[in-house]
Motif scaffolding. Structure first.
Motif, PDB file in Angstrom:
ATOM      1  N   UNK A  33       7.101   2.351 -12.264  1.00 52.08           N
ATOM      2  CA  UNK A  33       7.867   1.112 -12.439  1.00 52.08           C
ATOM      3  C   UNK A  33       7.995   0.295 -11.161  1.00 52.08           C
ATOM      4  N   UNK A  34       8.267   0.951 -10.049  1.00 52.16           N
ATOM      5  CA  UNK A  34       8.489   0.232  -8.797  1.00 52.16           C
ATOM      6  C   UNK A  34       7.233   0.142  -7.940  1.00 52.16           C
ATOM      7  N   UNK A  35       6.345   1.141  -8.077  1.00 50.15           N
ATOM      8  CA  UNK A  35       5.134   1.155  -7.261  1.00 50.15           C
ATOM      9  C   UNK A  35       3.893   0.655  -7.961  1.00 50.15           C
ATOM     10  N   UNK A  36       4.021   0.353  -9.273  1.00 47.74           N
ATOM     11  CA  UNK A  36       2.902  -0.178 -10.057  1.00 47.74           C
ATOM     12  C   UNK A  36       1.708   0.758 -10.096  1.00 47.74           C
ATOM     13  N   UNK A  37       1.964   2.058 -10.077  1.00 49.26           N
ATOM     14  CA  UNK A  37       0.900   3.057 -10.231  1.00 49.26           C
ATOM     15  C   UNK A  37       0.722   3.295 -11.725  1.00 49.26           C
TER      16      UNK A  37
ATOM     17  N   UNK B  33      12.763   6.143  -1.716  1.00 50.18           N
ATOM     18  CA  UNK B  33      11.487   6.861  -1.632  1.00 50.18           C
ATOM     19  C   UNK B  33      10.323   5.895  -1.514  1.00 50.18           C
ATOM     20  N   UNK B  34      10.345   4.812  -2.300  1.00 50.92           N
ATOM     21  CA  UNK B  34       9.256   3.842  -2.257  1.00 50.92           C
ATOM     22  C   UNK B  34       9.209   3.137  -0.910  1.00 50.92           C
ATOM     23  N   UNK B  35      10.370   2.875  -0.318  1.00 42.57           N
ATOM     24  CA  UNK B  35      10.394   2.245   0.998  1.00 42.57           C
ATOM     25  C   UNK B  35       9.808   3.163   2.064  1.00 42.57           C
ATOM     26  N   UNK B  36       9.962   4.464   1.870  1.00 41.42           N
ATOM     27  CA  UNK B  36       9.444   5.416   2.846  1.00 41.42           C
ATOM     28  C   UNK B  36       7.928   5.582   2.767  1.00 41.42           C
ATOM     29  N   UNK B  37       7.347   5.309   1.604  1.00 38.66           N
ATOM     30  CA  UNK B  37       5.913   5.572   1.444  1.00 38.66           C
ATOM     31  C   UNK B  37       5.080   4.297   1.321  1.00 38.66           C
ATOM     32  N   UNK B  38       5.711   3.126   1.432  1.00 39.43           N
ATOM     33  CA  UNK B  38       4.957   1.887   1.308  1.00 39.43           C
ATOM     34  C   UNK B  38       5.127   1.027   2.548  1.00 39.43           C
ATOM     35  N   UNK B  39       4.193   0.139   2.758  1.00 40.51           N
ATOM     36  CA  UNK B  39       4.346  -0.889   3.776  1.00 40.51           C
ATOM     37  C   UNK B  39       3.665  -2.155   3.293  1.00 40.51           C
ATOM     38  N   UNK B  40       4.173  -3.263   3.713  1.00 32.88           N
ATOM     39  CA  UNK B  40       3.681  -4.574   3.283  1.00 32.88           C
ATOM     40  C   UNK B  40       2.626  -5.048   4.280  1.00 32.88           C
TER      41      UNK B  40
ATOM     42  N   UNK C  69       0.844  -1.187   0.000  1.00 34.53           N
ATOM     43  CA  UNK C  69       0.000   0.000   0.000  1.00 34.53           C
ATOM     44  C   UNK C  69       0.878   1.234   0.000  1.00 34.53           C
ATOM     45  N   UNK C  70       0.497   2.216  -0.829  1.00 35.55           N
ATOM     46  CA  UNK C  70       1.287   3.436  -0.946  1.00 35.55           C
ATOM     47  C   UNK C  70       0.605   4.552  -0.190  1.00 35.55           C
ATOM     48  N   UNK C  71       1.354   5.188   0.690  1.00 38.60           N
ATOM     49  CA  UNK C  71       0.877   6.346   1.428  1.00 38.60           C
ATOM     50  C   UNK C  71       1.800   7.514   1.104  1.00 38.60           C
ATOM     51  N   UNK C  72       1.440   8.260   0.043  1.00 34.75           N
ATOM     52  CA  UNK C  72       2.295   9.340  -0.429  1.00 34.75           C
ATOM     53  C   UNK C  72       2.499  10.394   0.657  1.00 34.75           C
ATOM     54  N   UNK C  73       3.743  10.739   0.900  1.00 36.18           N
ATOM     55  CA  UNK C  73       4.101  11.755   1.883  1.00 36.18           C
ATOM     56  C   UNK C  73       5.464  12.330   1.499  1.00 36.18           C
TER      57      UNK C  73
ATOM     58  N   UNK D  26       7.798  10.180 -10.539  1.00 35.74           N
ATOM     59  CA  UNK D  26       6.839   9.460 -11.373  1.00 35.74           C
ATOM     60  C   UNK D  26       7.386   8.136 -11.906  1.00 35.74           C
ATOM     61  N   UNK D  27       8.636   8.067 -12.392  1.00 31.99           N
ATOM     62  CA  UNK D  27       9.148   6.764 -12.840  1.00 31.99           C
ATOM     63  C   UNK D  27       9.181   5.731 -11.720  1.00 31.99           C
ATOM     64  N   UNK D  28       9.491   6.176 -10.500  1.00 36.28           N
ATOM     65  CA  UNK D  28       9.509   5.253  -9.358  1.00 36.28           C
ATOM     66  C   UNK D  28       8.112   4.713  -9.088  1.00 36.28           C
ATOM     67  N   UNK D  29       7.126   5.584  -9.137  1.00 34.25           N
ATOM     68  CA  UNK D  29       5.758   5.181  -8.851  1.00 34.25           C
ATOM     69  C   UNK D  29       5.206   4.245  -9.922  1.00 34.25           C
TER      70      UNK D  29
END
Length: 229
Positions: free
Chosen positions: A146-150, A211-218, A3-7, A141-144
């Motif tokens: 490619x890595x975040x599947x947005x 960045x993705x590690x900071x805004x996501x949790x499993x 889950x992504x919690x943008x911050x 945006x590329x991170x979101x």
């Protein structure tokens, strides 16, 4: 499930470059080969951003110890969001050039020694600043994608705005430093170029991964942790 919690992201400028350098040095053969394939795929129309995004995923899998192959670069799972993003960019560039269609004919009748009109110079400066700001705000945006599947471009843009809040200067300085390093490779001719250009993209990967590690949790891992107690 992630889950992504943008911050706003805690941007670690020096860490990304140093981690990128160490990772590239330890895996130069794999990363340089993937980089060459990324450049090759970028030749295909509308596949430049997709290729770079796939390179970031390749870095993630290689770092995680997963089995990676050249075919990972030629993956079209994220083609549509990058295609839409590039269409938006092309449309924006066309809008930028519309005023120039009316200005350039008037410049043709001017004395070349008089130089371009002040309006034209101001317009170019304003456009340059606007493009720079848009690039900085859309940095994640590329991170979101490619890595975040947005997969929704508008959602990725809005999330990137939030993530980059308060970090635009740091992102600018980071981009400037990594860009200078890449240019130094060009100055050092071919030997420097084959290391500094991949370093640019690998460092970007570490910026994006952090960045993705900071805004996501499993959520699955979180449930398992709760059950342990």
């Amino acid at each position: 499930m992630m889950k992504i919690n943008a911050k706003p992201v805690n941007f670690k400028l020096g860490e990304y470059i140093s981690n990128g350098y160490e990772f590239l040095k330890s895996n130069f053969g794999n990363l340089f080969g993937a980089f060459l394939l990324t450049m090759l795929m970028s030749i295909i129309p509308f596949c430049g951003l997709l290729a770079i995004g796939n390179f970031y995923k390749y870095c993630r899998d290689l770092r995680a110890g997963k089995q990676v192959s050249a075919g990972d670069i030629f993956n079209f799972d994220d083609f549509m969001p990058y295609f839409i993003l590039q269409l938006i960019l092309i449309g924006g560039i066309m809008l930028i050039y519309i005023p120039m269609i009316f200005v350039l004919p008037s410049m043709a009748d001017r004395d070349p020694s008089a130089g371009p009109p002040a309006f034209f110079m101001v317009y170019i400066f304003v456009i340059y600043i606007a493009i720079l700001i848009v690039c900085l705000k859309g940095f994640y945006m590329p991170a979101l994608i490619s890595l975040g599947r947005v997969t929704d471009v508008k959602t990725a843009w809005n999330m990137s705005l939030i993530m980059g809040k308060g970090n635009l200067l740091s992102i600018f300085l980071y981009s400037l430093v990594i860009g200078i390093l890449a240019q130094l490779g060009i100055i050092a001719c071919f030997i420097g170029l084959i290391f500094t250009l991949p370093l640019l993209y690998v460092s970007h990967y570490f910026a994006y991964e952090d960045a993705m590690q900071q805004i996501t949790h499993d959520e699955i891992q979180e449930i398992g942790t709760k059950n342990e107690f």
